[in-house]
Design a protein around this motif. Structure first.
Motif, PDB file in Angstrom:
ATOM      1  N   MET A 202       0.850  -1.187   0.000  1.00 31.55           N
ATOM      2  CA  MET A 202       0.000   0.000   0.000  1.00 31.55           C
ATOM      3  C   MET A 202       0.890   1.243   0.000  1.00 31.55           C
ATOM      4  SD  MET A 202      -1.565   0.389   3.902  1.00 31.55           S
ATOM      5  CE  MET A 202      -2.831  -0.810   3.554  1.00 31.55           C
ATOM      6  N   ASP A 203       0.277   2.374  -0.230  1.00 32.70           N
ATOM      7  CA  ASP A 203       0.981   3.644  -0.183  1.00 32.70           C
ATOM      8  C   ASP A 203       1.816   3.732   1.096  1.00 32.70           C
ATOM      9  OD1 ASP A 203       1.229   6.672  -0.889  1.00 32.70           O
ATOM     10  OD2 ASP A 203       0.446   6.636   1.169  1.00 32.70           O
ATOM     11  N   ARG A 204       3.076   4.145   0.968  1.00 37.16           N
ATOM     12  CA  ARG A 204       4.012   4.119   2.085  1.00 37.16           C
ATOM     13  C   ARG A 204       3.527   4.958   3.272  1.00 37.16           C
ATOM     14  NH1 ARG A 204       9.553   2.869   1.807  1.00 37.16           N
ATOM     15  NH2 ARG A 204       8.865   1.518   0.122  1.00 37.16           N
ATOM     16  N   GLN A 205       3.030   6.174   2.995  1.00 40.80           N
ATOM     17  CA  GLN A 205       2.599   7.030   4.094  1.00 40.80           C
ATOM     18  C   GLN A 205       1.380   6.456   4.808  1.00 40.80           C
ATOM     19  OE1 GLN A 205       4.455   9.663   5.288  1.00 40.80           O
ATOM     20  NE2 GLN A 205       3.044   9.273   6.995  1.00 40.80           N
ATOM     21  N   LEU A 206       0.465   5.868   4.036  1.00 38.04           N
ATOM     22  CA  LEU A 206      -0.709   5.229   4.639  1.00 38.04           C
ATOM     23  C   LEU A 206      -0.285   4.070   5.525  1.00 38.04           C
ATOM     24  CD1 LEU A 206      -3.770   4.821   4.937  1.00 38.04           C
ATOM     25  CD2 LEU A 206      -3.718   3.472   2.823  1.00 38.04           C
ATOM     26  N   LEU A 207       0.684   3.281   5.043  1.00 37.51           N
ATOM     27  CA  LEU A 207       1.194   2.164   5.842  1.00 37.51           C
ATOM     28  C   LEU A 207       1.813   2.676   7.141  1.00 37.51           C
ATOM     29  CD1 LEU A 207       1.790  -0.908   6.037  1.00 37.51           C
ATOM     30  CD2 LEU A 207       3.995  -0.425   4.957  1.00 37.51           C
ATOM     31  N   TYR A 208       2.591   3.739   7.056  1.00 31.69           N
ATOM     32  CA  TYR A 208       3.217   4.302   8.257  1.00 31.69           C
ATOM     33  C   TYR A 208       2.158   4.793   9.244  1.00 31.69           C
ATOM     34  CZ  TYR A 208       7.782   4.201   5.885  1.00 31.69           C
ATOM     35  OH  TYR A 208       8.945   3.810   5.257  1.00 31.69           O
ATOM     36  N   ASN A 209       1.077   5.399   8.714  1.00 35.10           N
ATOM     37  CA  ASN A 209      -0.014   5.845   9.593  1.00 35.10           C
ATOM     38  C   ASN A 209      -0.646   4.660  10.307  1.00 35.10           C
ATOM     39  OD1 ASN A 209       0.451   8.441   8.732  1.00 35.10           O
ATOM     40  ND2 ASN A 209      -1.269   8.496   7.295  1.00 35.10           N
ATOM     41  N   ARG A 210      -0.842   3.581   9.576  1.00 32.58           N
ATOM     42  CA  ARG A 210      -1.440   2.373  10.153  1.00 32.58           C
ATOM     43  C   ARG A 210      -0.517   1.773  11.229  1.00 32.58           C
ATOM     44  NH1 ARG A 210      -5.472  -0.651   6.930  1.00 32.58           N
ATOM     45  NH2 ARG A 210      -4.471  -2.560   7.653  1.00 32.58           N
ATOM     46  N   ILE A 211       0.779   1.799  10.976  1.00 32.15           N
ATOM     47  CA  ILE A 211       1.747   1.301  11.961  1.00 32.15           C
ATOM     48  C   ILE A 211       1.640   2.114  13.249  1.00 32.15           C
ATOM     49  CG2 ILE A 211       4.230   1.291  12.497  1.00 32.15           C
ATOM     50  CD1 ILE A 211       4.665   0.369   9.548  1.00 32.15           C
ATOM     51  N   GLU A 212       1.585   3.432  13.122  1.00 30.03           N
ATOM     52  CA  GLU A 212       1.522   4.282  14.317  1.00 30.03           C
ATOM     53  C   GLU A 212       0.215   4.064  15.079  1.00 30.03           C
ATOM     54  OE1 GLU A 212       2.736   8.285  13.851  1.00 30.03           O
ATOM     55  OE2 GLU A 212       4.610   7.736  12.850  1.00 30.03           O
ATOM     56  N   GLU A 213      -0.883   3.906  14.345  1.00 25.94           N
ATOM     57  CA  GLU A 213      -2.172   3.634  14.999  1.00 25.94           C
ATOM     58  C   GLU A 213      -2.139   2.290  15.711  1.00 25.94           C
ATOM     59  OE1 GLU A 213      -5.015   3.935  11.854  1.00 25.94           O
ATOM     60  OE2 GLU A 213      -4.753   6.116  11.634  1.00 25.94           O
ATOM     61  N   ARG A 214      -1.513   1.303  15.073  1.00 23.43           N
ATOM     62  CA  ARG A 214      -1.431  -0.026  15.688  1.00 23.43           C
ATOM     63  C   ARG A 214      -0.634   0.037  16.987  1.00 23.43           C
ATOM     64  NH1 ARG A 214       0.732  -5.540  12.795  1.00 23.43           N
ATOM     65  NH2 ARG A 214      -1.452  -5.711  12.199  1.00 23.43           N
ATOM     66  N   ILE A 215       0.469   0.760  16.986  1.00 20.85           N
ATOM     67  CA  ILE A 215       1.299   0.848  18.188  1.00 20.85           C
ATOM     68  C   ILE A 215       0.555   1.578  19.307  1.00 20.85           C
ATOM     69  CG2 ILE A 215       3.402   1.893  19.136  1.00 20.85           C
ATOM     70  CD1 ILE A 215       4.712   1.122  16.377  1.00 20.85           C
ATOM     71  N   ASP A 216      -0.165   2.634  18.967  1.00 20.87           N
ATOM     72  CA  ASP A 216      -0.992   3.318  19.970  1.00 20.87           C
ATOM     73  C   ASP A 216      -2.003   2.345  20.576  1.00 20.87           C
ATOM     74  OD1 ASP A 216       0.303   5.742  19.654  1.00 20.87           O
ATOM     75  OD2 ASP A 216      -1.131   6.497  18.167  1.00 20.87           O
ATOM     76  N   ALA A 217      -2.602   1.504  19.717  1.00 18.61           N
ATOM     77  CA  ALA A 217      -3.571   0.514  20.196  1.00 18.61           C
ATOM     78  C   ALA A 217      -2.893  -0.521  21.090  1.00 18.61           C
ATOM     79  CB  ALA A 217      -4.259  -0.166  19.018  1.00 18.61           C
ATOM     80  N   MET A 218      -1.683  -0.930  20.741  1.00 17.76           N
ATOM     81  CA  MET A 218      -0.943  -1.900  21.563  1.00 17.76           C
ATOM     82  C   MET A 218      -0.697  -1.350  22.970  1.00 17.76           C
ATOM     83  SD  MET A 218       1.973  -3.355  18.959  1.00 17.76           S
ATOM     84  CE  MET A 218       1.611  -4.614  17.720  1.00 17.76           C
ATOM     85  N   ILE A 219      -0.342  -0.074  23.047  1.00 20.28           N
ATOM     86  CA  ILE A 219      -0.116   0.539  24.355  1.00 20.28           C
ATOM     87  C   ILE A 219      -1.420   0.537  25.157  1.00 20.28           C
ATOM     88  CG2 ILE A 219       0.541   2.666  25.543  1.00 20.28           C
ATOM     89  CD1 ILE A 219       2.900   1.219  24.224  1.00 20.28           C
TER      90      ILE A 219
END
Length: 323
Positions: A202-219
């Motif tokens: 997927m688009d790199r920036q969208l993927l990075y946004n998803r990664i950051e959201e996932r990490i926030d959810a993990m916390i």
């Protein structure tokens, strides 16, 4: 051996947070698959949040293998993964099901797809210990820089935190004079399977946004408490499992006193870098059929995947529309 005589193997790869899990279940239900996890961290019990491990509910009855099979202090390697897959793939096939590897650990997945033969270089414990001391004295980045000088291709695929694999790559060159990347390039790339390889991007920036959201959810889900529990049970920070993404950074918070917000920033940065390396690894795998998930249209992505599987395996697989 012709494709007709080879056992079928379906494979789904892609970077972390691209959406492999949800799509994999739909595919598995459609083609009566059993999933083999192609992830080097999900083998460990009690490491659930930081590995984004699929839950029993999310599995929806689809059998999964190589998840929760080891304690965090037990060894796991590409050779052990290969060995497990050599056993599991015929077993799954014998049950009339389709073996389906899903994961993001590129070397592990590719080693099974093409039956890599790994270096018989042996080991040099004195050399290994010297590298460990070097890392302790000058830092893991300095050790990684040593590898980058002699084997830039391997260094590009390995995170500086992955000290065990960085040292092994240095050791292979030390013992044989041949870089690990050159050995992998020399593999035949002939698959023992009738192979269908699908990659998600997927688009790199969208993927990075998803990664950051996932990490926030993990916390929010309790990643800090998960790591604290592991430490309290005696699992030490130097274990390979505890050096994994999401664990090393939180250990630095809990043990070394790094402020949590700084640890989270570092985790997000390291995970973005990891996803970039994953994509680089998968892009050199020539037989991958890519599906771009940027538009977020799950039904369309799934339809594209069905078309790829039909094109590869043809009418020999029944697509169960009643799943």
């Amino acid at each position: 051996m012709t494709a007709e005589n080879k056992p079928k193997l379906l494979v789904l790869v892609g970077p972390t947070a691209v959406g492999k899990t949800r799509l994999s279940i739909e595919i598995a239900k459609a083609y009566s698959c059993e999933v083999i996890s192609g992830d080097s961290m999900q083998v460990y019990r009690e490491m659930d949040i930081g590995t984004a491990k699929i839950t029993q509910d999310e599995m929806r009855g689809v059998p999964h293998h190589l998840i929760d099979v080891l304690k965090p202090d037990e060894p796991f390697s590409v050779a052990l993964f290969q060995e497990a897959c050599r056993r599991l793939i015929p077993e799954v096939t014998s049950r009339g099901h389709l073996p389906f590897i899903v994961g993001g650990t590129g070397l592990y997945v590719e080693s099974v797809c093409y039956e890599f033969q790994f270096s018989e270089a042996g080991s040099d414990e004195e050399f290994r210990q010297a590298q460990v001391k070097y890392a302790e004295e000058f830092g893991v980045q300095a050790l990684h820089d040593k590898l980058a000088q002699i084997d830039p291709a391997s260094a590009a695929k390995l995170h500086p935190n992955d000290q065990r694999r960085v040292i092994r790559a240095l050791e292979i060159h030390h013992l044989t004079g041949i870089t690990m990347s050159a050995q992998l390039e020399g593999q035949t790339k002939q698959s023992p399977y009738d192979l269908c390889l699908i990659g998600l991007t997927m688009d790199r920036q969208l993927l990075y946004n998803r990664i950051e959201e996932r990490i926030d959810a993990m916390i929010e889900q309790g990643l800090v408490q998960e790591v604290e529990s592991l430490l309290n049970k005696g699992y030490t920070p130097d274990l390979v499992s505890m050096q994994g993404l999401g664990y090393k950074e939180i250990v630095e918070h809990l043990v070394d006193g790094v402020p949590l917000d700084q640890a989270i920033v570092k985790l997000k940065r390291d995970t973005r870098h990891f996803a970039k390396r994953q994509l680089s690894w998968f892009r050199h795998m020539k037989e991958i059929h890519w599906v771009d998930c940027t538009d977020g249209n799950f039904s369309k992505n799934l339809a594209d995947i069905h078309a790829i599987i039909a094109g590869k395996f043809g009418a020999s697989l029944e697509y169960n529309t009643k799943h």
